[in-house]
Design an enzyme around this catalytic site. Structure first.
Site, PDB file in Angstrom:
ATOM      1  N   GLY A 548       0.833  -1.202   0.000  1.00 27.60           N
ATOM      2  CA  GLY A 548       0.000   0.000   0.000  1.00 27.60           C
ATOM      3  C   GLY A 548       0.859   1.239   0.000  1.00 27.60           C
ATOM      4  O   GLY A 548       2.082   1.184   0.064  1.00 27.60           O
ATOM      5  N   ASP A 666      -3.184  10.463  13.145  1.00 19.58           N
ATOM      6  CA  ASP A 666      -3.723   9.950  11.889  1.00 19.58           C
ATOM      7  C   ASP A 666      -4.369   8.597  12.118  1.00 19.58           C
ATOM      8  O   ASP A 666      -4.104   7.641  11.413  1.00 19.58           O
ATOM      9  CB  ASP A 666      -2.615   9.875  10.834  1.00 19.58           C
TER      10      ASP A 666
END
Ligand SMILES: *[C@@H]1O[C@H](CO)[C@@H](O)[C@H](O)[C@H]1NC(C)=O
Ligand SMILES: *[C@@H]1O[C@H](CO)[C@@H](O)[C@H](O)[C@H]1NC(C)=O
Ligand SMILES: *[C@@H]1O[C@H](CO)[C@@H](O)[C@H](O)[C@H]1NC(C)=O
Ligand SMILES: *[C@@H]1O[C@H](CO)[C@@H](O)[C@H](O)[C@H]1NC(C)=O
Ligand SMILES: *[C@@H]1O[C@H](CO)[C@@H](O)[C@H](O)[C@H]1NC(C)=O
Ligand SMILES: *[C@@H]1O[C@H](CO)[C@@H](O)[C@H](O)[C@H]1NC(C)=O
Ligand SMILES: *[C@@H]1O[C@H](CO)[C@@H](O)[C@H](O)[C@H]1NC(C)=O
Ligand SMILES: *[C@@H]1O[C@H](CO)[C@@H](O)[C@H](O)[C@H]1NC(C)=O
Ligand SMILES: *[C@@H]1O[C@H](CO)[C@@H](O)[C@H](O)[C@H]1NC(C)=O
Ligand SMILES: *[C@@H]1O[C@H](CO)[C@@H](O)[C@H](O)[C@H]1NC(C)=O
Ligand SMILES: *[C@@H]1O[C@H](CO)[C@@H](O)[C@H](O)[C@H]1NC(C)=O
Length: 862
Positions: A548, A666
């Protein structure tokens, strides 16, 4: 009044008013820089700013000191990390063309700068009478920068002190930041801490509204005028102290040795006198005695197990190493298997009152328990509760992990109610047992002694009759006898301990933490892995192995030579950071170990390449399951609830450590990885801290984070705190329950996002409809409703209204009867245009009347 006295008056006025009005050289202007040898003096002649040399160092710094202090104790340093050479007499402090204050050396290099982002062509720098050095716009009067926000090692009166930490000097001759700093924890109520690097060194205990209750000699005056000011925007607090009486001047200093001192100016002696200091005794040092151990200054040894506990290691204990602490002698009733009838029949646990204590660290605050009875009741009915206290000015505090940093005061302190098994509370029985054993030992001793003496006496008598050699034999027999006595006593004591050890359990909550930053073992170095090895492991970062692309760079799957699977995160190379900084940060992060955090296995630095090696998770990330029609069926309610609790615990671990506080910034579904058993592991923690990159890379003032998870104060003002993570957690929670993404919310046109939808349902008393329908069979309705309520509490607009992570963990693990939740407030930020507000009633829903199946079964639920 005659002419002479009038003249005299005028003369006096000239003499005294003139110097005040005209010697106003407290200002640096673009045309009037400050040169070596010159000083700025505040208007009322209190503070002075100029170049100085600390001790006998050969470096030059710019600093502030009290003008009346002949010893020139420096209270603030500008260029503490970047010294000037003392021979560089052409150095100047100027207002540069961009409006910033700059320190230039003789060669016009910038040694230090205020770095204020707002530009102005008419700035001036003023030294004020409270010691604040301010850069302001001469036209608008706006403050662009102030030294109070960047304290050195000294907190001045009225300084918004511990809002920003104050950090010790390296040593007396070097103002560079040292190991120790002061800070205020973001707990509720907050505690004052001195930290040594990442470890707590001293703890002042919680703030009760007028003082820190972990400091027994508080009344001696350290708390005079101290106050904590809550920061409504971040939910945190900062501290300030002002002096009631202007004629006394106090300052708070953190010394290079870690000692925190409160100093008072003694005008007659012309010196600073120490009013108070900490730590002064080993007992004051954080964690001198381990868990479940109280430190007493008058004790010998100073550490003693709490009642009902025994030393974990007698060997270490006898050597004066108390850090491993004590273990519980008799298991609490509720931690035993509830199906065990023998145990069920036994009596319930109770509390043992310990008086004059410094309350332990790591507490939870239950604001909804408004009397001591409720607090005690809560603690008894909650299995993980180990102790509670109800101090004045604070209220109900409970402890659910371990009890550390406890002190027994001789004066002052608070009552701590320690939860013990019923059998441990029976005082009389134990005392009689002790008395009996003491008696039997002494009787044994007496008898032994008597036998020895008789033998000796006989031997002596025999010796009178026989030869000298015979006497020597008998003497050795007596010493044998002495040894035998010693052995017998030792054996008895030993068997006592052995029998006590049986039937004890380890504190389960501690098992969560594999190895914390506070543990002594953390010294093992993080492996630095060779770049070529990483390249081989990932087939030269082949696209096929790419897992990813995250905010900080791409992630690859890799396989080391020994077959171990790893995840390799190749960070974008544009970091503004140096290698050493990167290494240090990664080292810090690697010390954070918790079963709900992804483990950092190593790092690799080569040239511009910065790579971190992480644990590989076969099940990849939560979003891959949650937002996939078929895969989401694998996550039943029990798994999802477990995931929620795991994330909350991991986040709490990041937040709670008082010295190395990590804000994730995050948190989102794709940053939650799942192990083989679907246990959640938070990834990318601490990287936001390491990588200020993204901020610089991005077009303008972009904040790190992901749209949809960002709290309003963070998204709009760039303000972040633990409470911003709490917000993200709330969003994540609602996503996990509903299997819907917060953003790109196409479910219902009326709503901007999931939060808006969730709130509407909540307000219409239809909260269960939020649940992913596939969970209807496996869920526990009461748990679902409670989770939704917690989620909505976490996403409230005002950071201060949101619970802390420790409260979230507590809420998730307790039921409604154990802990009632407050009603969430409507999150306005998430709505913007929509919604007819008359549709909203702000009443409290009771989920018993509904056509919905889930809601009906809820009535049965509890
Ligand atoms: C300000 O005045 C003091 C004496 O009152 C003097 O020593 C100092 O150099 C002056 N500073 C500037 C910047 O003119
Ligand atoms: C001055 O410097 C010397 C070494 O250069 C050092 O030994 C001494 O302790 C210093 N004195 C003070 C007061 O710091
Ligand atoms: C100002 O910015 C420079 C470069 O980014 C940095 O090295 C320096 O430490 C900053 N100064 C202050 C006072 O923050
Ligand atoms: C500052 O800049 C403005 C325009 O940007 C100008 O009008 C003004 O004269 C300037 N002031 C000084 C003191 O240079
Ligand atoms: C501190 O603040 C108070 C109130 O704002 C003010 O009265 C006092 O003069 C200040 N003290 C100093 C030393 O500036
Ligand atoms: C600041 O403003 C005052 C009054 O407005 C003016 O007299 C002074 O010259 C200005 N100083 C600078 C450095 O611009
Ligand atoms: C100190 O606090 C102020 C205001 O909260 C903030 O703007 C500033 O960046 C902080 N300084 C440091 C060094 O953290
Ligand atoms: C502070 O921490 C450092 C590094 O962990 C350690 O070497 C030092 O002994 C500590 N200092 C005190 C006073 O505990
Ligand atoms: C913060 O909130 C409290 C209570 O909500 C309020 O009393 C206080 O004035 C607020 N402080 C600031 C600085 O807004
Ligand atoms: C004290 O014991 C712990 C283990 O419980 C050990 O890690 C530590 O090194 C010991 N400290 C000293 C000073 O011996
Ligand atoms: C129940 O508790 C008693 C007391 O500790 C223990 O002896 C017994 O083994 C337990 N029984 C079971 C089935 O766990």
């Amino acid at each position: 009044m005659d002419k002479a006295s009038l003249l005299l008056l005028v003369f006096y006025n000239i003499l005294f008013i003139l110097p005040v009005c005209c010697a106003s050289n407290d200002t640096i202007t673009p045309s009037q820089p400050l040169k070596v040898g010159q000083t700025l003096i505040s208007a009322r002649q209190i503070f002075e700013l100029g170049f100085f040399r600390p001790g006998n160092a050969s470096e030059l710094y710019v600093g502030i000191w009290y003008k009346f202090d002949p010893g020139r104790r420096i209270v603030w340093v500008a260029n503490r990390e970047n010294a000037l050479s003392a021979r560089d007499l052409a150095s100047r402090l100027i207002i540069s063309s961009d409006g910033n204050l700059k320190l230039l050396d003789g060669k016009q290099n910038t040694i230090w700068s205020t770095n204020a982002s707002a530009h102005s062509n008419s700035t001036i720098a003023v030294l004020r009478d409270d010691g604040d050095f301010i850069l302001e716009d001469n036209v608008s009067g706006a403050t662009l920068w102030e030294s109070f926000y960047y304290p050195s090692d000294t907190v001045l009166p009225n300084m918004t002190g511990m809002k920003n930490v104050s950090m010790s000097w390296e040593n007396e001759n070097d103002p560079a930041p040292g190991n120790f700093f002061n800070t205020l924890s973001d707990e509720k109520p907050p505690q004052a801490f001195t930290c040594n690097g990442t470890k707590p060194y001293w703890r002042g205990g919680p703030w009760n509204g007028w003082q820190f209750i972990g400091i027994p000699d508080a009344t001696k005056g350290y708390a005079n005028g101290m106050s904590l000011i809550p920061n409504n925007q971040t939910g945190a607090a900062y501290m300030t102290f002002s002096t009631f009486n202007e004629s006394y001047i106090y300052i708070m200093v953190i010394l290079p040795t870690g000692m925190l001192e409160l100093l008072q100016w003694e005008g007659q002696q012309n010196q600073w006198n120490r009013l108070w200091a900490a730590p002064q005794h080993p007992c004051d040092v954080y964690g001198t005695c381990g868990p479940f151990t109280a430190c007493s200054m008058s004790g010998s040894p100073i550490c003693e197990c709490l009642k009902g506990f025994y030393p974990q290691s007698n060997e270490e204990w006898s050597k004066g190493n108390w850090t491993s602490g004590c273990l519980r002698r008799t298991e609490l009733m509720c931690t035993t298997n509830s199906s065990n009838l023998t145990y069920k029949a036994s009596k319930p646990d109770g509390f043992w009152k310990l008086s004059q204590m410094k309350l332990p660290d790591h507490y939870l605050y239950l604001y909804d328990k408004t009397d001591q009875g409720g607090c005690s009741q809560w603690c008894l009915s909650n299995c993980s509760c180990l102790a509670y206290a109800y101090p004045d000015g604070i209220g109900c505090m409970v402890w659910v992990t371990h009890l550390v940093d406890i002190q027994q005061f001789s004066d002052g302190g608070e009552d701590l109610y320690l939860r013990l098994a019923n059998s441990e509370l029976g005082v009389k029985k134990r005392y009689t047992a002790i008395i009996i054993s003491v008696l039997s030992i002494s009787v044994g001793l007496l008898v032994g002694l008597l036998i020895c003496c008789i033998k000796r006496w006989k031997a002596n008598r025999r010796a009178l009759r026989h030869s000298d050699t015979h006497i020597r034999e008998q003497k050795s027999e007596t010493s044998k006898c002495r040894i035998m006595k010693g052995f017998r006593i030792k054996c008895m004591v030993k068997s006592l301990f052995v029998s006590e050890r049986n039937g004890t359990v380890r504190d389960i909550s501690q098992e969560d933490v594999q190895e914390g930053p506070a543990s002594a073992k953390g010294s093992s170095e993080l492996p630095i892995i060779n770049f070529n090895r990483v390249k081989r492991a990932t087939n030269n970062f082949s696209e096929a192995d790419k897992l990813g692309e995250g905010g900080f760079g791409a992630v690859y799957k890799g396989k080391l030579e020994d077959g171990q699977l790893i995840a390799v995160k190749r960070l974008s190379s544009h970091s503004g950071q140096g290698m050493e900084e990167f290494k240090n940060e990664v080292m810090l992060i690697s010390k954070l170990q918790h079963r709900n955090l992804v483990r950092l296995l190593g790092c690799c630095i080569q040239g511009e390449e910065k790579i971190v090696i992480l644990e590989y998770m076969k099940n990849k990330s939560l979003d891959k399951f949650l937002f996939d029609r078929t895969k989401r069926l694998k996550l039943d309610w029990a798994k999802r609830f477990n995931i929620l609790q795991g994330i909350a615990r991991g986040l709490l671990y990041l937040h709670r450590d008082s010295c190395l506080r990590i804000i994730h910034r995050d948190l989102k579904a794709s940053n939650i990885l799942l192990d083989d058993d679907m246990n959640p592991k938070i990834s990318d923690f601490g990287l936001a801290r390491t990588f200020r990159v993204t901020q610089e890379l991005a077009n303008t003032l972009r904040v790190v984070g992901t749209f949809g998870y960002m709290s309003p104060e963070y998204a709009m003002g760039g303000l972040f705190s633990e409470k911003s993570d709490v917000y993200s957690f709330g969003v994540l929670l609602l996503e996990i329950i509903s299997s819907k993404k917060n953003t790109g919310f196409g479910y219902h046109e009326k709503y901007l996002n999931l939060l808006g939808y969730a709130w509407q349902l909540w307000n219409d008393c239809k909260a269960p409809e939020l649940l992913d329908p596939s969970l209807a069979d496996s869920c526990t309705p009461a748990e679902v409703i409670r989770c939704i309520q917690i989620g909505l509490l976490c996403v409230q607009d005002h950071a201060a209204d949101r619970p802390t992570m420790s409260n979230v963990v507590l809420m998730l693990s307790s039921s409604e009867s154990e802990m009632e939740l407050p009603q969430p407030r409507q999150p306005t930020f998430t709505f913007q245009s929509l919604l007819e507000s008359e549709h909203f009633q702000s009443g409290v829903c009771t989920f018993n009347v509904s056509t919905n199946e889930v809601s009906i079964s809820l009535v049965e639920g509890r």
